[in-house]
Motif scaffolding. Structure first.
Motif, PDB file in Angstrom:
ATOM      1  N   ILE A 182     -12.573 -19.172  12.373  1.00  0.00           N
ATOM      2  CA  ILE A 182     -12.962 -17.819  11.983  1.00  0.00           C
ATOM      3  C   ILE A 182     -13.743 -17.892  10.680  1.00  0.00           C
ATOM      4  O   ILE A 182     -13.269 -18.418   9.687  1.00  0.00           O
ATOM      5  CB  ILE A 182     -11.718 -16.913  11.812  1.00  0.00           C
ATOM      6  CG1 ILE A 182     -10.987 -16.782  13.139  1.00  0.00           C
ATOM      7  CG2 ILE A 182     -12.125 -15.553  11.254  1.00  0.00           C
ATOM      8  CD1 ILE A 182      -9.667 -16.054  13.051  1.00  0.00           C
ATOM      9  N   VAL A 183     -14.957 -17.365  10.721  1.00  0.00           N
ATOM     10  CA  VAL A 183     -15.812 -17.334   9.529  1.00  0.00           C
ATOM     11  C   VAL A 183     -16.460 -15.959   9.468  1.00  0.00           C
ATOM     12  O   VAL A 183     -16.905 -15.427  10.480  1.00  0.00           O
ATOM     13  CB  VAL A 183     -16.901 -18.433   9.587  1.00  0.00           C
ATOM     14  CG1 VAL A 183     -17.853 -18.304   8.410  1.00  0.00           C
ATOM     15  CG2 VAL A 183     -16.268 -19.806   9.637  1.00  0.00           C
ATOM     16  N   HIS A 184     -16.505 -15.413   8.272  1.00  0.00           N
ATOM     17  CA  HIS A 184     -17.154 -14.124   8.045  1.00  0.00           C
ATOM     18  C   HIS A 184     -18.390 -14.389   7.179  1.00  0.00           C
ATOM     19  O   HIS A 184     -18.293 -14.400   5.943  1.00  0.00           O
ATOM     20  CB  HIS A 184     -16.200 -13.152   7.345  1.00  0.00           C
ATOM     21  CG  HIS A 184     -14.974 -12.862   8.135  1.00  0.00           C
ATOM     22  ND1 HIS A 184     -13.830 -13.614   8.034  1.00  0.00           N
ATOM     23  CD2 HIS A 184     -14.728 -11.914   9.071  1.00  0.00           C
ATOM     24  CE1 HIS A 184     -12.925 -13.133   8.861  1.00  0.00           C
ATOM     25  NE2 HIS A 184     -13.442 -12.095   9.504  1.00  0.00           N
ATOM     26  N   ALA A 215     -21.582 -15.029   2.126  1.00  0.00           N
ATOM     27  CA  ALA A 215     -22.862 -14.791   1.454  1.00  0.00           C
ATOM     28  C   ALA A 215     -22.676 -13.938   0.196  1.00  0.00           C
ATOM     29  O   ALA A 215     -23.275 -14.213  -0.851  1.00  0.00           O
ATOM     30  CB  ALA A 215     -23.840 -14.123   2.407  1.00  0.00           C
ATOM     31  N   GLU A 216     -21.827 -12.913   0.296  1.00  0.00           N
ATOM     32  CA  GLU A 216     -21.577 -12.025  -0.847  1.00  0.00           C
ATOM     33  C   GLU A 216     -20.959 -12.796  -2.013  1.00  0.00           C
ATOM     34  O   GLU A 216     -21.387 -12.663  -3.161  1.00  0.00           O
ATOM     35  CB  GLU A 216     -20.646 -10.891  -0.413  1.00  0.00           C
ATOM     36  CG  GLU A 216     -20.223  -9.970  -1.535  1.00  0.00           C
ATOM     37  CD  GLU A 216     -19.146  -8.989  -1.102  1.00  0.00           C
ATOM     38  OE1 GLU A 216     -18.371  -8.561  -1.973  1.00  0.00           O
ATOM     39  OE2 GLU A 216     -19.069  -8.662   0.106  1.00  0.00           O
ATOM     40  N   VAL A 217     -19.957 -13.595  -1.722  1.00  0.00           N
ATOM     41  CA  VAL A 217     -19.271 -14.338  -2.771  1.00  0.00           C
ATOM     42  C   VAL A 217     -20.148 -15.465  -3.303  1.00  0.00           C
ATOM     43  O   VAL A 217     -20.165 -15.748  -4.507  1.00  0.00           O
ATOM     44  CB  VAL A 217     -17.901 -14.868  -2.270  1.00  0.00           C
ATOM     45  CG1 VAL A 217     -17.244 -15.769  -3.301  1.00  0.00           C
ATOM     46  CG2 VAL A 217     -16.990 -13.694  -1.913  1.00  0.00           C
ATOM     47  N   GLU A 218     -20.909 -16.082  -2.424  1.00  0.00           N
ATOM     48  CA  GLU A 218     -21.784 -17.181  -2.834  1.00  0.00           C
ATOM     49  C   GLU A 218     -22.778 -16.736  -3.912  1.00  0.00           C
ATOM     50  O   GLU A 218     -23.070 -17.484  -4.849  1.00  0.00           O
ATOM     51  CB  GLU A 218     -22.534 -17.729  -1.616  1.00  0.00           C
ATOM     52  CG  GLU A 218     -23.345 -18.969  -1.914  1.00  0.00           C
ATOM     53  CD  GLU A 218     -23.943 -19.566  -0.645  1.00  0.00           C
ATOM     54  OE1 GLU A 218     -23.883 -20.796  -0.523  1.00  0.00           O
ATOM     55  OE2 GLU A 218     -24.450 -18.796   0.198  1.00  0.00           O
TER      56      GLU A 218
END
Length: 116
Positions: A10-12, A17-20
């Motif tokens: 499971i990957v969101h 992308a937001e946290v990166e």
């Protein structure tokens, strides 16, 4: 399929992308790690706490902390290298003080957390 295997798949991407975008550079992480390393030694914390109160020389710190001049000098060199303390010379005596107010704020926040 085991629960652990399912969790790994499971990957969101939108969350990643937001946290990166908010992650720090590698050098910033290394600098932070070094800062926390300085705070990870009880002797250095004692030196910092003393310097919160007032500027002191090696001899004063050695007596206060019941340490040798050499041991205090070694700790001060580490703290100075990481810009936590600064020094000024008055004749033959070198006095040490905090480099800036952020250091005491970091210390106090950590102490508040420990005391909770």
């Amino acid at each position: 399929m085991e629960k652990e295997e399912l969790q790994e798949k499971i990957v969101h991407p939108e969350i990643v992308a937001e946290v990166e975008k908010k992650m720090l550079s590698e050098s910033e992480f290394e600098d932070l790690a070094l800062l926390f390393k300085m705070f990870a030694d009880s002797t250095r914390l004692k030196v910092l706490k003393a310097l919160f109160e007032r500027e002191m020389c090696v001899g004063d710190l050695a007596v206060l902390l019941k340490m040798t001049h050499s041991a205090v000098s070694h700790q001060l060199a580490s703290l100075k290298k990481t810009r936590l303390v600064r020094s000024r010379k008055d004749g033959k005596v070198v006095y040490y003080s905090l480099d800036d107010d952020h250091i005491e704020e970091i210390f106090q926040k950590a102490l508040d957390h420990v005391r909770e």
